[in-house]
Design a protein around this motif. Structure first.
Motif, PDB file in Angstrom:
ATOM      1  N   ARG A 148      12.376  -6.569  -6.829  1.00  0.00           N
ATOM      2  CA  ARG A 148      13.337  -5.601  -7.344  1.00  0.00           C
ATOM      3  C   ARG A 148      13.332  -5.585  -8.871  1.00  0.00           C
ATOM      4  NH1 ARG A 148      18.453  -7.317  -3.694  1.00  0.00           N
ATOM      5  NH2 ARG A 148      17.386  -9.334  -3.905  1.00  0.00           N
ATOM      6  N   ASP A 149      13.082  -4.410  -9.404  1.00  0.00           N
ATOM      7  CA  ASP A 149      13.021  -4.189 -10.853  1.00  0.00           C
ATOM      8  C   ASP A 149      12.057  -5.140 -11.548  1.00  0.00           C
ATOM      9  OD1 ASP A 149      13.772  -2.469 -12.875  1.00  0.00           O
ATOM     10  OD2 ASP A 149      15.330  -3.785 -13.622  1.00  0.00           O
ATOM     11  N   VAL A 153       2.989 -14.436  -2.907  1.00  0.00           N
ATOM     12  CA  VAL A 153       3.903 -14.173  -1.784  1.00  0.00           C
ATOM     13  C   VAL A 153       4.523 -12.776  -1.800  1.00  0.00           C
ATOM     14  CG1 VAL A 153       4.513 -16.629  -1.594  1.00  0.00           C
ATOM     15  CG2 VAL A 153       5.947 -15.111  -2.951  1.00  0.00           C
ATOM     16  N   ALA A 154       4.462 -12.057  -2.911  1.00  0.00           N
ATOM     17  CA  ALA A 154       5.245 -10.826  -3.042  1.00  0.00           C
ATOM     18  C   ALA A 154       4.451  -9.542  -2.826  1.00  0.00           C
ATOM     19  CB  ALA A 154       5.916 -10.777  -4.419  1.00  0.00           C
ATOM     20  N   ALA A 155       3.160  -9.635  -2.500  1.00  0.00           N
ATOM     21  CA  ALA A 155       2.330  -8.435  -2.406  1.00  0.00           C
ATOM     22  C   ALA A 155       2.826  -7.464  -1.328  1.00  0.00           C
ATOM     23  CB  ALA A 155       0.879  -8.818  -2.144  1.00  0.00           C
ATOM     24  N   ASP A 156       3.229  -7.980  -0.183  1.00  0.00           N
ATOM     25  CA  ASP A 156       3.685  -7.094   0.901  1.00  0.00           C
ATOM     26  C   ASP A 156       4.945  -6.339   0.498  1.00  0.00           C
ATOM     27  OD1 ASP A 156       1.588  -7.802   2.515  1.00  0.00           O
ATOM     28  OD2 ASP A 156       2.706  -9.280   3.673  1.00  0.00           O
ATOM     29  N   ARG A 189       3.983  -3.667  -2.001  1.00  0.00           N
ATOM     30  CA  ARG A 189       3.311  -2.531  -1.357  1.00  0.00           C
ATOM     31  C   ARG A 189       4.324  -1.617  -0.676  1.00  0.00           C
ATOM     32  NH1 ARG A 189       0.251  -5.207   1.688  1.00  0.00           N
ATOM     33  NH2 ARG A 189      -1.783  -5.081   0.664  1.00  0.00           N
ATOM     34  N   LYS A 190       5.339  -2.197  -0.055  1.00  0.00           N
ATOM     35  CA  LYS A 190       6.362  -1.388   0.621  1.00  0.00           C
ATOM     36  C   LYS A 190       7.111  -0.501  -0.366  1.00  0.00           C
ATOM     37  CE  LYS A 190       7.172  -4.829   4.253  1.00  0.00           C
ATOM     38  NZ  LYS A 190       8.126  -5.856   4.760  1.00  0.00           N
ATOM     39  N   GLU A 191       7.359  -1.014  -1.572  1.00  0.00           N
ATOM     40  CA  GLU A 191       8.137  -0.281  -2.566  1.00  0.00           C
ATOM     41  C   GLU A 191       7.272   0.657  -3.398  1.00  0.00           C
ATOM     42  OE1 GLU A 191      11.433  -0.362  -2.843  1.00  0.00           O
ATOM     43  OE2 GLU A 191      11.566  -1.760  -1.165  1.00  0.00           O
ATOM     44  N   VAL A 223      -5.328  -1.721  -5.814  1.00  0.00           N
ATOM     45  CA  VAL A 223      -5.981  -2.473  -4.747  1.00  0.00           C
ATOM     46  C   VAL A 223      -5.288  -3.828  -4.647  1.00  0.00           C
ATOM     47  CG1 VAL A 223      -8.116  -3.565  -3.976  1.00  0.00           C
ATOM     48  CG2 VAL A 223      -8.206  -1.333  -5.121  1.00  0.00           C
ATOM     49  N   TYR A 224      -4.763  -4.153  -3.476  1.00  0.00           N
ATOM     50  CA  TYR A 224      -4.081  -5.432  -3.284  1.00  0.00           C
ATOM     51  C   TYR A 224      -5.112  -6.478  -2.869  1.00  0.00           C
ATOM     52  CZ  TYR A 224       0.217  -2.754  -3.544  1.00  0.00           C
ATOM     53  OH  TYR A 224       1.224  -1.936  -3.976  1.00  0.00           O
TER      54      TYR A 224
END
Length: 445
Positions: free
Chosen positions: A325-326, A349-352, A355-357, A364-365
Motif C-alpha cells: 500500500r502506497d 514476498v510482495a510480488a503477488d 501484481r494484484k494492485e 516482468v515479475y
C-alpha cells in the motif's frame, strides 16, 4: 477476558492473536469468508514474522478462533475491539463506512454490559459517533474507549507484546480499570486520558514520524549538493536526546498503510477546523517528490529511458512485509513505463500483492534477484530486504548489461563496492557516488 476482535487485517489479527497469547479467549471476526476459511485451515493471509506459530499454538490451546458470525461473537464477549480499515477517501478524509457498519452490528448484538474499544485509526470525535450509533440499536449499558495501535508491520508481534506505551482513552472509570488490567502485563507505560486526546495522539505520533522522514530526506538532498554524508549527519543528530536516532534514515520516502493515510487525514481534520496545517502539507509534498529522485538519477546516467530495461529490487513499502500500500515502487514503475522503459521486478514476498494492485503492463515479475538484474541497463533498489544486502556487488555487476546501480535505500557501504566497476548512486552520500564527475562546489561564505 472474553474478547471479540472485528477485522482480521494487520491490526486486528495481530492484536487478537497476542491477546490470546496473554491467556484471554479471543474470537476474531471478519466478513470475508475466504479469509476466515484460510485462518481456520491454519494459513496466515498476511506476511508477518512470528505470527504463524502464535496462531497455531493458541488455536490448539482453545483460546483463539475465527468466524464470520459477528452477532454470536459479540454476545459471547465482554470486550469488543473494532479493528476494521479506515482507508482514505479521494479528498484525504478517512473512510468510516466500515467503522459505522461495525458499530451498527454491535448495537444489534448487545446482550449486556460491554466495553467497545476502537483500535482503528479514526478522526477526533469518531468514538462519540460510535457510541451514538450503538445507542440507536440497544438500551443495554456499555462504555466506549479509544486504544490506538502503534505496531509496525514486520515487527508487529514484538511491538504488540512489548509496546513503548499503551494509550487508553475513555470517560468511564469502569472501562479504564478493565483496560488497564488487560494491558498491564505488556508495559508499565499506561497512559489513561480522555477519548479525543487518545484519538489525536495516534495522528500526532504518525505525523511527527513522517515529518522526521521527510526532514532527513531534505537534508540528504542538500548533502548531495554540498558534499556531506547524510548517514554521518543523521548519526550525529541522533545522539541529541531531544531528536533521537529513529526515523532518520534517508531514502525514497515513506509508504504503507499508516503514514500516507494518517498525514492526509490530519490535514483534513485541521482544514475542517479552519486551520491550514502548512508544515504537514510540506511533509507530504517532500515525500511525494523524493520518490522521483530515482528517475532523475536514471536519466542522468542513461539519458532518454525509452527502450531501456530497468531492474527493480523491492516492491513492498518496507522489508519484512508483503504490504504494498502506497509503496514508492508504484509511482517509480509507473513513471518508468510512461517514459518507455521495460521493468524487471523482484520482491521476496510482495510480488503477488503488487501484481494484484498494479497489473503486468510494462513489467516482468521475476522469481529471483538475479533474474530481475539480468542484462538490465540499470538496477534500482527500492526496498532494503536483507537478501539484497547480502548479495556481493561484484556478482551483481556481472548480471547487469551496464554497471549502473541506483540504491534508493543506502544498503551498500563503500568497502562493498571497492574492486567493482559499478557506477553507484545512493541517497545523500555524494562521496560514494562513483558517477559524480565534479567535486561539490565551494560554498560562498
Amino acid at each position: 477476558m472474553r474478547i471479540t476482535v472485528i477485522g482480521t487485517g494487520y491490526v486486528g489479527l495481530v492484536s487478537g492473536v497476542c491477546f490470546a497469547e496473554l491467556g484471554n479467549r479471543v474470537i476474531c471476526v471478519d466478513k470475508m469468508e475466504a479469509k476466515i476459511d484460510q485462518l481456520n485451515r491454519g494459513e496466515v493471509p498476511i506476511y508477518e514474522p512470528g505470527l504463524q506459530p502464535l496462531i497455531s499454538a493458541n488455536r490448539e490451546a482453545g483460546r483463539l478462533s475465527f468466524t464470520t458470525d459477528l452477532r454470536a461473537s459479540v454476545e459471547a464477549s465482554e470486550l469488543v475491539i473494532i479493528a476494521v480499515g479506515t482507508p482514505s477517501l479521494p479528498n484525504g478524509q478517512a473512510n468510516l463506512s466500515y467503522i459505522e457498519q461495525a458499530a451498527a452490528e454491535i448495537g444489534q448484538a448487545m446482550n449486556g454490559y460491554k466495553i467497545i474499544v476502537t483500535k482503528s485509526t479514526v478522526p477526533v470525535g469518531t468514538n462519540e459517533r460510535i457510541r451514538d450509533m450503538i445507542r440507536q440499536h440497544t438500551e443495554e449499558v456499555f462504555d466506549i474507549a479509544s486504544v490506538p495501535e502503534f505496531l509496525r508491520e514486520g515487527t508487529a508481534v514484538s511491538d504488540t507484546l512489548n509496546p513503548d506505551r499503551v494509550v487508553i482513552g475513555t470517560d468511564s472509570a469502569r472501562a479504564a480499570e478493565c483496560l488497564v488490567e488487560l494491558h498491564s502485563r505488556l508495559t508499565d507505560h499506561l497512559i489513561v486520558t480522555d477519548i479525543r486526546s487518545a484519538e489525536m495522539i495516534k495522528y500526532a505520533s504518525n505525523a511527527f514520524l513522517a515529518t522526521k522522514i521527510s526532514f532527513i530526506n531534505e537534508i540528504a538532498n542538500i548533502c548531495e549538493k554540498v558534499g556531506a554524508d547524510v548517514t554521518k549527519v543523521a548519526y550525529g543528530m541522533g545522539f541529541d536526546k531531544r531528536i533521537g536516532s529513529s526515523f532518520l534514515k534517508a531514502g525514497i520516502g515513506y509508504g504503507g498503510s499508516c503514514f500516507p493515510k494518517d498525514t492526509q487525514a490530519l490535514i483534513q481534520i485541521a482544514g475542517q477546523m479552519d486551520y491550514d496545517f502548512k508544515l504537514l502539507k510540506s511533509v507530504v509534498d517532500v515525500n511525494r517528490e523524493q520518490r522521483y529522485n530515482v528517475i532523475r538519477k536514471l536519466e542522468g546516467l542513461l539519458g532518454n529511458l525509452a527502450g531501456t530495461t530497468i531492474g527493480i529490487w523491492g516492491l513492498a513499502f518496507k522489508p519484512e512485509t508483503d504490504d504494498v500500500r502506497d509503496a514508492p515502487a508504484f509511482e517509480i514503475i509507473a513513471e518508468l513505463h510512461k517514459r518507455g522503459a521495460q521493468v524487471q521486478a523482484y520482491d521476496p514476498v510482495a510480488a503477488d500483492n503488487f501484481r494484484k494492485e498494479y497489473g503486468s503492463d510494462g513489467i516482468v515479475y521475476c522469481s529471483t534477484a538475479r533474474e530481475a538484474a539480468w542484462q538490465a541497463d540499470a538496477l534500482c533498489i527500492l526496498t532494503e530486504w536483507k537478501e539484497f544486502q547480502e548479495l556481493e556487488p561484484l556478482e551483481v555487476e556481472g548480471w547487469l548489461k551496464s554497471p549502473y546501480l541506483i540504491d534508493g535505500r543506502n544498503i551498500y557501504e563503500e568497502e562493498q563496492l571497492s574492486g567493482t566497476n559499478i557506477v553507484y548512486y545512493s541517497v545523500g552520500r555524494p562521496g560514494m557516488n562513483s558517477g559524480l564527475k565534479e567535486p561539490a562546489p565551494l560554498l560562498s561564505l
